[in-house]
Structures are given as structure tokens and as C-alpha cells.
Design a protein around this motif. Sequence first.
Motif, PDB file in Angstrom:
ATOM      1  N   ALA A 285      34.388  64.097  63.976  1.00  0.00           N
ATOM      2  CA  ALA A 285      35.368  63.584  64.864  1.00  0.00           C
ATOM      3  C   ALA A 285      35.064  64.546  66.006  1.00  0.00           C
ATOM      4  N   GLU A 286      34.837  63.912  67.369  1.00  0.00           N
ATOM      5  CA  GLU A 286      34.791  64.495  68.534  1.00  0.00           C
ATOM      6  C   GLU A 286      35.749  63.913  69.582  1.00  0.00           C
ATOM      7  N   LYS A 287      35.802  64.554  70.838  1.00  0.00           N
ATOM      8  CA  LYS A 287      36.664  64.524  71.886  1.00  0.00           C
ATOM      9  C   LYS A 287      35.830  63.161  72.755  1.00  0.00           C
ATOM     10  N   VAL A 288      36.799  62.359  73.378  1.00  0.00           N
ATOM     11  CA  VAL A 288      36.297  61.349  74.582  1.00  0.00           C
ATOM     12  C   VAL A 288      35.468  62.194  75.440  1.00  0.00           C
ATOM     13  N   SER A 289      35.627  63.116  75.689  1.00  0.00           N
ATOM     14  CA  SER A 289      34.609  64.041  76.717  1.00  0.00           C
ATOM     15  C   SER A 289      33.509  64.666  76.217  1.00  0.00           C
ATOM     16  N   TYR A 290      33.358  64.284  75.112  1.00  0.00           N
ATOM     17  CA  TYR A 290      32.057  64.767  74.093  1.00  0.00           C
ATOM     18  C   TYR A 290      30.941  64.299  75.047  1.00  0.00           C
ATOM     19  N   LYS A 291      29.846  65.365  75.175  1.00  0.00           N
ATOM     20  CA  LYS A 291      28.492  64.796  76.019  1.00  0.00           C
ATOM     21  C   LYS A 291      27.507  64.365  75.060  1.00  0.00           C
ATOM     22  N   VAL A 292      27.329  63.211  75.164  1.00  0.00           N
ATOM     23  CA  VAL A 292      26.281  62.576  73.904  1.00  0.00           C
ATOM     24  C   VAL A 292      24.938  62.903  74.223  1.00  0.00           C
TER      25      VAL A 292
ATOM     26  N   SER B 260      37.654  48.438  75.510  1.00  0.00           N
ATOM     27  CA  SER B 260      38.226  49.028  77.005  1.00  0.00           C
ATOM     28  C   SER B 260      38.213  50.456  76.699  1.00  0.00           C
ATOM     29  N   ARG B 261      38.295  51.388  77.859  1.00  0.00           N
ATOM     30  CA  ARG B 261      38.208  52.853  77.640  1.00  0.00           C
ATOM     31  C   ARG B 261      39.681  53.421  76.850  1.00  0.00           C
ATOM     32  N   THR B 262      40.648  52.498  77.391  1.00  0.00           N
ATOM     33  CA  THR B 262      41.969  52.804  76.436  1.00  0.00           C
ATOM     34  C   THR B 262      41.855  52.667  75.141  1.00  0.00           C
ATOM     35  N   LYS B 263      41.190  51.686  74.661  1.00  0.00           N
ATOM     36  CA  LYS B 263      41.222  51.311  73.050  1.00  0.00           C
ATOM     37  C   LYS B 263      40.180  52.410  72.361  1.00  0.00           C
ATOM     38  N   ILE B 264      38.906  52.770  73.214  1.00  0.00           N
ATOM     39  CA  ILE B 264      38.131  53.761  72.714  1.00  0.00           C
ATOM     40  C   ILE B 264      38.954  55.110  72.460  1.00  0.00           C
ATOM     41  N   LYS B 265      39.666  55.498  73.596  1.00  0.00           N
ATOM     42  CA  LYS B 265      40.508  56.892  73.415  1.00  0.00           C
ATOM     43  C   LYS B 265      41.382  56.573  72.252  1.00  0.00           C
TER      44      LYS B 265
ATOM     45  N   GLY C  65      25.929  61.299  78.504  1.00  0.00           N
ATOM     46  CA  GLY C  65      27.208  60.975  79.213  1.00  0.00           C
ATOM     47  C   GLY C  65      28.282  61.312  78.336  1.00  0.00           C
ATOM     48  N   ARG C  66      29.628  60.968  79.125  1.00  0.00           N
ATOM     49  CA  ARG C  66      30.709  61.228  78.118  1.00  0.00           C
ATOM     50  C   ARG C  66      30.640  59.944  76.990  1.00  0.00           C
TER      51      ARG C  66
END
Length: 304
Positions: free
Chosen positions: A47-54, A28-33, A14-15
Motif C-alpha cells: 500500500a502506498e499514498k497517492v503522492s508516491y513517486k512511481v 477519476s482522481r477522486t475515485k483513485i484516492k 510521476g505521482r
Amino acid sequence: MTKDYRLVINGEKGRLDKIIADKVTDLSRTKIKELVNDQNILVNDKAEKVSYKVQSGDVIKITIPPVKPLTLEPQNLHLDIVYEDEDVIVVNKPQGMVVHPSAGHPDHTLVNGLLYHTKNLADSFESFRPGIVHRIDKDTSGLLMVAKNDRARESLEKQLAKKINKREYLAIVHSNFETKNGVIDAPIGRNPNNRKQMAVNPKGKAAVTHFTVLEQFKNYSLVKCILETGRTHQIRVHMKYIGHPLAGDPLYGPKKTLAGHGQFLHAKTLGFYQPSTNDWLEFTAPLPTIFEKQLENLRQEMKH
């Protein structure tokens, strides 16, 4: 103090932000971003983006830096001071302004503006809210009383506790009413299913709101709400509870609602006893332009 997490992915997919939110529930998702953007979250040391597929086998390192201490900086925010004497200030807070600094809002708050306006503000048990005896939400506009010394703070807090202040709000809410008046007596506490929300909760604190329907439109109504208590998000929670959520409310209202900058809620009238003279003081703040325009639009709709 820095806090570190190390997650080894074993089959989950997933993301990046969703996987972390599921595994580290106090983020929270906001804190993670925010952590990802600051490169405090690394996947396999990159470093990866929040949308990176794990992927299975990924190693996620999370570093949570220590919270920066809040500093109270005086800022010229051109506050609308409605009244001021040696003991109190009455200010008309605009929609969009936070009352006091917090981790998410370190500056440009009402307190920052008050510190620029005067050096005389009462001490507070919490150092980041000098003078503040009650609050209204960021996207709620209207009147607040502020204490300039400790004696005034004590007096105003006692008046709030004894429910002898006058606090009247105007709100645009969804749907029409069958009754003209009502009292909502329902305890409010944290929503167990959503930590950002409050909710009617049997384990919560007593909360009482009186309402009067002033006008009805197509699918909306204008109501006056009088607070007997002052719980967090009280009017927003209570009106949703009886099936009339506030128009424009991003937290408690439906998605299909009136366009604006948050809930249409205005602290219109504020009354209290002056701490030194015991004279009754009462103030009224006009509706913000956006509120007035929305009411005019609703009235025009009724004519067609």
C-alpha cells in the motif's frame, strides 16, 4: 462484479494518482484516492499514498470492488414542507442537500427525508428517486414539487414537458449588464473536455432561459431567471455562456468570487396545476440567510 487492472510502469514517472488517471481514463482522481485509501491499489504488493513517486518497473495492481447497491433508508432530516395534499408535496430544499441517493451520496438526501415524512411517494423508473419529478443541484436552494402517487407524477411530468409550470430563480452573477432582459436559447450537452461539466453544445438538448436584471452592484448583479426547459446545470451553464457566471459556483465560476457554500442560486417561485383539481398552485420561498447577507454586503459596498 470486481474489476482488476495490472499496470507495469515502463519509464513513466510521476505521482501515483496521476499515472493511474492517465492510463485508466474511466477512473477519476477522486475515485483513485478512495481506492488507495481503502488499499485497493497496491504498488509492488504494498500500500502506498497517492503522492508516491512511481518508478520504472513498478507493478500497480488496481482492484475495483463492486458498487454497493443503494438502499433507501428513511431519515428524519427535518424537511421544510411548504405545502402538502393527497397528491403533492412542495418542499424548500436547503443548500448542500442532494435530491436523491447516488453512489457518491448514499444517504441524507431529500428522498431519505421524504421517506421518513410519508409512506406515500410515487413510483419512479429509477427506484432510488421515488416521487421526484424534477431536481435542483446540491448547492442550489429552494422549491421542489414531489409526487405522492403515480397519477400525480404523470400530471406533473406532463406539465414540465409542456412548459406550463412556473419556475423562477434568483441568482447573484459576476459583472454588470447593458440590457435589462434577455433570452438565452442555446442547447446544452455534456462538455466533451470535462465530463463533470455540461456546456453549450450544438449536439445537446434544446435549452431556454429567460433572465431579468433586478439589481447591479460593483462587479456583481442580481438576476431573476425563468426556466423554459430543465436541463442539468441549465442556469449555471447559460449564465457562464453569456459571460455572467454565478457567484460562488465551484464548477463554472472563476476562482475569485463571493465566499459561500457553492453557487448563489435559489429556486424562489414554483407554480403548477394541482393534479386532481387542476387549480393553479403557486409558492415562494424566502432567500437563505447566507444569500440575504451577501446581498446586503453588496448593497453596502455600493454606498461607499
